[in-house]
Design an enzyme around this catalytic site. Structure first.
Site, PDB file in Angstrom:
ATOM      1  N   ASN A 153       0.821  -1.211   0.000  1.00  0.00           N
ATOM      2  CA  ASN A 153       0.000   0.000   0.000  1.00  0.00           C
ATOM      3  C   ASN A 153       0.854   1.260   0.000  1.00  0.00           C
ATOM      4  OD1 ASN A 153      -2.397   1.495   0.071  1.00  0.00           O
ATOM      5  ND2 ASN A 153      -2.346   1.608   2.300  1.00  0.00           N
TER       6      ASN A 153
ATOM      7  N   ARG B 276       8.261   6.780  -2.158  1.00  0.00           N
ATOM      8  CA  ARG B 276       8.303   6.642  -0.701  1.00  0.00           C
ATOM      9  C   ARG B 276       8.980   5.339  -0.277  1.00  0.00           C
ATOM     10  NH1 ARG B 276       3.614   5.663   3.522  1.00  0.00           N
ATOM     11  NH2 ARG B 276       4.826   6.008   5.407  1.00  0.00           N
TER      12      ARG B 276
ATOM     13  N   ARG C 280       3.963  -0.195   9.102  1.00  0.00           N
ATOM     14  CA  ARG C 280       4.802  -1.341   8.722  1.00  0.00           C
ATOM     15  C   ARG C 280       5.951  -1.560   9.690  1.00  0.00           C
ATOM     16  NH1 ARG C 280       3.791   2.244   5.207  1.00  0.00           N
ATOM     17  NH2 ARG C 280       2.433   1.907   3.410  1.00  0.00           N
TER      18      ARG C 280
ATOM     19  N   LYS D  13       0.342 -10.898  -2.217  1.00  0.00           N
ATOM     20  CA  LYS D  13       1.061 -10.016  -3.132  1.00  0.00           C
ATOM     21  C   LYS D  13       2.530  -9.868  -2.751  1.00  0.00           C
ATOM     22  CE  LYS D  13       2.164  -6.521  -5.788  1.00  0.00           C
ATOM     23  NZ  LYS D  13       3.378  -6.142  -5.063  1.00  0.00           N
TER      24      LYS D  13
ATOM     25  N   PRO E   1       2.946 -11.814  -9.328  1.00  0.00           N
ATOM     26  CA  PRO E   1       2.370 -10.942  -8.295  1.00  0.00           C
ATOM     27  C   PRO E   1       1.125 -10.226  -8.814  1.00  0.00           C
ATOM     28  CG  PRO E   1       4.746 -10.631  -8.425  1.00  0.00           C
ATOM     29  CD  PRO E   1       4.347 -11.462  -9.610  1.00  0.00           C
TER      30      PRO E   1
ATOM     31  N   ASP F 293      -0.761  -7.391  -8.511  1.00  0.00           N
ATOM     32  CA  ASP F 293      -0.902  -6.020  -8.037  1.00  0.00           C
ATOM     33  C   ASP F 293      -2.035  -5.292  -8.753  1.00  0.00           C
ATOM     34  OD1 ASP F 293       0.275  -4.181 -10.310  1.00  0.00           O
ATOM     35  OD2 ASP F 293       1.499  -5.970 -10.199  1.00  0.00           O
TER      36      ASP F 293
ATOM     37  N   GLN G 243       4.166 -10.744 -16.130  1.00  0.00           N
ATOM     38  CA  GLN G 243       3.643  -9.733 -15.215  1.00  0.00           C
ATOM     39  C   GLN G 243       4.489  -8.475 -15.250  1.00  0.00           C
ATOM     40  OE1 GLN G 243       4.927  -8.341 -12.328  1.00  0.00           O
ATOM     41  NE2 GLN G 243       3.214  -7.877 -11.013  1.00  0.00           N
TER      42      GLN G 243
ATOM     43  N   PHE H  19       3.135  -4.931 -16.202  1.00  0.00           N
ATOM     44  CA  PHE H  19       3.226  -3.881 -15.183  1.00  0.00           C
ATOM     45  C   PHE H  19       3.944  -2.657 -15.739  1.00  0.00           C
ATOM     46  CE2 PHE H  19       5.687  -1.959 -11.640  1.00  0.00           C
ATOM     47  CZ  PHE H  19       4.637  -1.532 -10.852  1.00  0.00           C
TER      48      PHE H  19
END
Length: 284
Positions: free
Chosen positions: A126, A131, A175, A217, A234, A236, A273, A277
């Site tokens: 998330n 970041r 986290r 994920k 994955p 996502d 993927q 992506f």
DNA sequence: AACCAGGGGCCGG
DNA sequence: CCGGCCCATGGT
């Protein structure tokens, strides 16, 4: 895939590379520690080594890198022994993936350190890529060993010794606890990463899922990017979007997505993927 | 089985 | 300037 390797003035030079685009490899969201340091040049660290890599065409220069380090670390890291023309051929099942492959030509799945991936993808949940990078750099800066201008990723012992409040203060948010628990689990030997790597994919996945803060994920990202499991796809939000828009899956559940990916791309579903992506996110 | 919290950067309106 | 959105997960 027959590249030639030689040493020159302290650098290692690799020529005649195919399926290799440094910018796409480092800009497709699999790796958070490399940054563009010049046009066509990327600097970062992996496996407790600093690396500056410079690509011009099919030629790659690894600065201040011995041949021994190339064969020990970087040849595997960049997945150079893998022939991506065979993979592209194998996953070329429809127009959507073909277009993604065209856009993402040169992407490779890096073989990253399992421990670094474990922590990095816990942080990624998330979250957005700038970041994620910022948090990882803060962890390395504070707790990583200095390698001359750049810090190594911190060891499990180093992170296990940090209190949750301090981890929080680096911007990790909720986290913080997940990072701390995972670090202590590895440092104290309850999670043996060598044993994890020796497991078959389903068992390794369920072992990862037993850690707090690791869901499907994140487990899949660790398996693909940090454990060499190219069959793992994955799930996502971007890939879900593609599955919904281009492959007609309504209400994209994890199960439906895995079935689609496995059926279409099999042992290379994870590579597919990455192409999808990359093309959907619209880097470059 | 649906929400909802938890942090902060980024981006479109 | 602000609300929605992120390479999600755990808890309720």
């Amino acid at each position: 895939m027959s590249y030639t390797v030689f040493a020159k003035a302290g650098d290692t030079i690799i020529e005649n590379l195919t399926d290799f685009e440094l910018s796409r490899i480092f800009d497709c969201g699999q790796c958070f520690r490399f940054a563009r340091s010049c046009e066509n040049q990327w600097t970062g660290a992996a496996f407790s080594r600093k690396l500056t890599a410079l690509q011009t065409g099919d030629r790659l220069i690894l600065k201040d890198t011995s041949l021994a380090d190339f064969y020990d670390i970087w040849e595997g890291f960049f997945d150079l022994k893998c022939d991506y023309s065979l993979i592209r051929e194998a996953i070329s099942t429809d127009e959507t993936i073909n277009e993604a492959i065209k856009k993402g030509y040169g992407i490779r799945i890096l073989n990253q350190d399992t421990w670094e991936c474990l922590i990095s993808f816990i942080i990624s949940q998330n979250n957005n890529i700038p970041r994620i990078k910022k948090i990882i750099e803060a962890l390395c800066e504070r707790y990583g060993e200095d390698m001359g201008g750049i810090k190594a990723f911190p060891t499990p012992q180093a992170l296990a010794a940090v209190c949750v409040e301090e981890l929080h203060s680096l911007g990790t948010g909720y986290r913080d606890e997940y990072i701390s628990l995972a670090a202590r689990s590895v440092a104290e030997g309850r999670l043996d990463l060598n044993k994890l790597n020796a497991m078959e994919t389903p068992e390794a996945r369920s072992t990862l899922l037993s850690l707090k803060g690791i869901g499907g994920k994140v487990a899949d990202c660790i398996l693909l990017f940090g454990m060499g499991r190219k069959e793992v796809c994955p799930h996502d939000v971007w890939v879900k979007r593609i599955f919904a828009e281009k492959y007609g899956i309504t209400a994209v559940t994890e199960k439906k997505g895995y079935e689609l990916a496995k059926g279409k791309w099999g042992q290379y579903a994870g590579v597919a993927q990455q192409y999808l992506f990359y093309s959907e996110r619209g880097f470059s």
